[in-house]
Design a protein around this motif. Structure first.
Motif, PDB file in Angstrom:
ATOM      1  N   ILE A  79     -18.270  33.714  51.296  1.00  0.00           N
ATOM      2  CA  ILE A  79     -17.113  32.923  51.710  1.00  0.00           C
ATOM      3  C   ILE A  79     -16.011  33.946  52.023  1.00  0.00           C
ATOM      4  CG2 ILE A  79     -15.485  31.099  51.103  1.00  0.00           C
ATOM      5  CD1 ILE A  79     -17.636  29.909  49.295  1.00  0.00           C
ATOM      6  N   LYS A  80     -15.623  33.993  53.288  1.00  0.00           N
ATOM      7  CA  LYS A  80     -14.789  35.079  53.807  1.00  0.00           C
ATOM      8  C   LYS A  80     -13.300  34.887  53.455  1.00  0.00           C
ATOM      9  CE  LYS A  80     -17.905  36.152  57.675  1.00  0.00           C
ATOM     10  NZ  LYS A  80     -17.990  36.370  59.147  1.00  0.00           N
ATOM     11  N   PRO A  81     -12.495  35.960  53.633  1.00  0.00           N
ATOM     12  CA  PRO A  81     -11.079  35.906  53.234  1.00  0.00           C
ATOM     13  C   PRO A  81     -10.265  34.753  53.835  1.00  0.00           C
ATOM     14  CG  PRO A  81     -11.702  38.168  53.648  1.00  0.00           C
ATOM     15  CD  PRO A  81     -12.881  37.324  54.063  1.00  0.00           C
ATOM     16  N   ASP A  82     -10.557  34.361  55.063  1.00  0.00           N
ATOM     17  CA  ASP A  82      -9.753  33.267  55.647  1.00  0.00           C
ATOM     18  C   ASP A  82      -9.957  31.979  54.854  1.00  0.00           C
ATOM     19  OD1 ASP A  82     -12.474  33.276  57.232  1.00  0.00           O
ATOM     20  OD2 ASP A  82     -11.673  31.268  57.496  1.00  0.00           O
ATOM     21  N   ALA A  83     -11.142  31.824  54.258  1.00  0.00           N
ATOM     22  CA  ALA A  83     -11.446  30.598  53.500  1.00  0.00           C
ATOM     23  C   ALA A  83     -10.990  30.695  52.044  1.00  0.00           C
ATOM     24  CB  ALA A  83     -12.942  30.308  53.576  1.00  0.00           C
ATOM     25  N   THR A  84     -11.183  31.864  51.412  1.00  0.00           N
ATOM     26  CA  THR A  84     -10.722  31.981  50.019  1.00  0.00           C
ATOM     27  C   THR A  84      -9.201  31.847  49.968  1.00  0.00           C
ATOM     28  OG1 THR A  84     -10.655  34.403  50.137  1.00  0.00           O
ATOM     29  CG2 THR A  84     -12.668  33.427  49.271  1.00  0.00           C
ATOM     30  N   ARG A  85      -8.539  32.429  50.995  1.00  0.00           N
ATOM     31  CA  ARG A  85      -7.073  32.368  51.058  1.00  0.00           C
ATOM     32  C   ARG A  85      -6.575  30.923  51.126  1.00  0.00           C
ATOM     33  NH1 ARG A  85      -5.181  33.139  56.381  1.00  0.00           N
ATOM     34  NH2 ARG A  85      -6.764  34.742  56.585  1.00  0.00           N
ATOM     35  N   ARG A  86      -7.343  30.063  51.824  1.00  0.00           N
ATOM     36  CA  ARG A  86      -6.914  28.666  51.976  1.00  0.00           C
ATOM     37  C   ARG A  86      -7.512  27.765  50.895  1.00  0.00           C
ATOM     38  NH1 ARG A  86      -8.893  27.242  57.511  1.00  0.00           N
ATOM     39  NH2 ARG A  86     -10.220  29.073  57.225  1.00  0.00           N
ATOM     40  N   ASN A  87      -8.094  28.393  49.852  1.00  0.00           N
ATOM     41  CA  ASN A  87      -8.598  27.644  48.692  1.00  0.00           C
ATOM     42  C   ASN A  87      -9.731  26.673  49.064  1.00  0.00           C
ATOM     43  OD1 ASN A  87      -8.215  27.713  45.968  1.00  0.00           O
ATOM     44  ND2 ASN A  87      -6.674  26.100  45.893  1.00  0.00           N
ATOM     45  N   LEU A  88     -10.626  27.145  49.930  1.00  0.00           N
ATOM     46  CA  LEU A  88     -11.674  26.268  50.453  1.00  0.00           C
ATOM     47  C   LEU A  88     -13.039  26.478  49.785  1.00  0.00           C
ATOM     48  CD1 LEU A  88     -10.794  26.480  54.263  1.00  0.00           C
ATOM     49  CD2 LEU A  88     -10.490  24.504  52.743  1.00  0.00           C
ATOM     50  N   THR A  89     -13.086  27.304  48.732  1.00  0.00           N
ATOM     51  CA  THR A  89     -14.384  27.619  48.122  1.00  0.00           C
ATOM     52  C   THR A  89     -15.118  26.352  47.665  1.00  0.00           C
ATOM     53  OG1 THR A  89     -13.580  29.777  47.437  1.00  0.00           O
ATOM     54  CG2 THR A  89     -15.512  28.960  46.283  1.00  0.00           C
ATOM     55  N   GLY A  90     -14.432  25.470  47.007  1.00  0.00           N
ATOM     56  CA  GLY A  90     -15.068  24.245  46.496  1.00  0.00           C
ATOM     57  C   GLY A  90     -15.593  23.362  47.610  1.00  0.00           C
ATOM     58  N   LYS A  91     -14.797  23.212  48.654  1.00  0.00           N
ATOM     59  CA  LYS A  91     -15.222  22.352  49.784  1.00  0.00           C
ATOM     60  C   LYS A  91     -16.442  22.947  50.479  1.00  0.00           C
ATOM     61  CE  LYS A  91     -11.077  19.814  50.832  1.00  0.00           C
ATOM     62  NZ  LYS A  91      -9.706  19.971  51.293  1.00  0.00           N
ATOM     63  N   ILE A  92     -16.449  24.275  50.620  1.00  0.00           N
ATOM     64  CA  ILE A  92     -17.598  24.932  51.272  1.00  0.00           C
ATOM     65  C   ILE A  92     -18.826  24.837  50.370  1.00  0.00           C
ATOM     66  CG2 ILE A  92     -18.471  27.199  51.998  1.00  0.00           C
ATOM     67  CD1 ILE A  92     -15.623  27.708  53.165  1.00  0.00           C
ATOM     68  N   ASN A  93     -18.643  25.048  49.081  1.00  0.00           N
ATOM     69  CA  ASN A  93     -19.777  24.923  48.152  1.00  0.00           C
ATOM     70  C   ASN A  93     -20.352  23.505  48.164  1.00  0.00           C
ATOM     71  OD1 ASN A  93     -19.847  27.561  47.417  1.00  0.00           O
ATOM     72  ND2 ASN A  93     -18.804  27.308  45.452  1.00  0.00           N
TER      73      ASN A  93
END
Ligand code: IDP
Length: 140
Positions: free
Chosen positions: A10-24
């Motif tokens: 999960i790349k920096p643009d996504a971790t920065r926007r707090n998207l880890t849970g949604k992507i998981n």
């Protein structure tokens, strides 16, 4: 189809926007199991080594700087045909060409800042998993 493991980032643009849970959630809904996961910050050198295959491409420097800019979440996904399934859930490299419902269609910002990485073949998956995880971190 065989049970496979693949390396996901999960790349920096996504971790920065707090998207880890949604992507998981997208991975889990597709039947992929997250069997290992950690949040790390890559050095420029480590990013360069990981993306060494792209060394000759014009975007290599930009890609490495981006990947080292902020923390990433590296993970191992497991499931039937996990390598191809993950690529399907990710969507095309360029979000403008990604299919509806894919991670890149929903979350990616650009062809470079495209939220996720996924191994593209069994040989690369093995090398990429070993790049980030030791055997002790991979539960059977
Ligand atoms: P993939 O991630 O879908 O397998 P690759 O062609 O292997 O795509 O490229 C690796 C990564 O390099 C992409 O995910 C993206 O972050 C970056 N990248 C690819 N093409 C470009 C480009 O034209 N400009 C900037 N970055 C790019």
């Amino acid at each position: 189809m065989a049970i496979e493991r693949t390396l996901s980032i999960i790349k920096p643009d996504a971790t920065r926007r707090n998207l880890t849970g949604k992507i998981n959630a997208k991975f889990e809904e597709a039947g992929l199991r997250i069997v290992a996961q950690k949040r790390i910050k890559l050095s420029l050198e480590q990013a360069g080594k990981f993306y060494e295959v792209h060394k000759e491409r014009p975007f290599y420097g930009e890609l490495c700087e981006f990947m080292a800019s902020e923390p990433v979440v590296v993970q191992v996904l497991e499931g039937e045909g996990a390598i191809a399934k993950n690529r399907e859930v990710m969507g095309a490299t360029n979000p403008a060409q990604a299919a509806d419902g894919t991670i890149r269609k929903e979350f990616a910002l650009s062809v470079g800042e495209n939220s996720v990485h996924g191994s593209d073949a069994p040989e690369t998956a093995a090398v990429e998993i070993a790049f980030f995880f030791s055997g002790l971190e991979l539960v059977g």
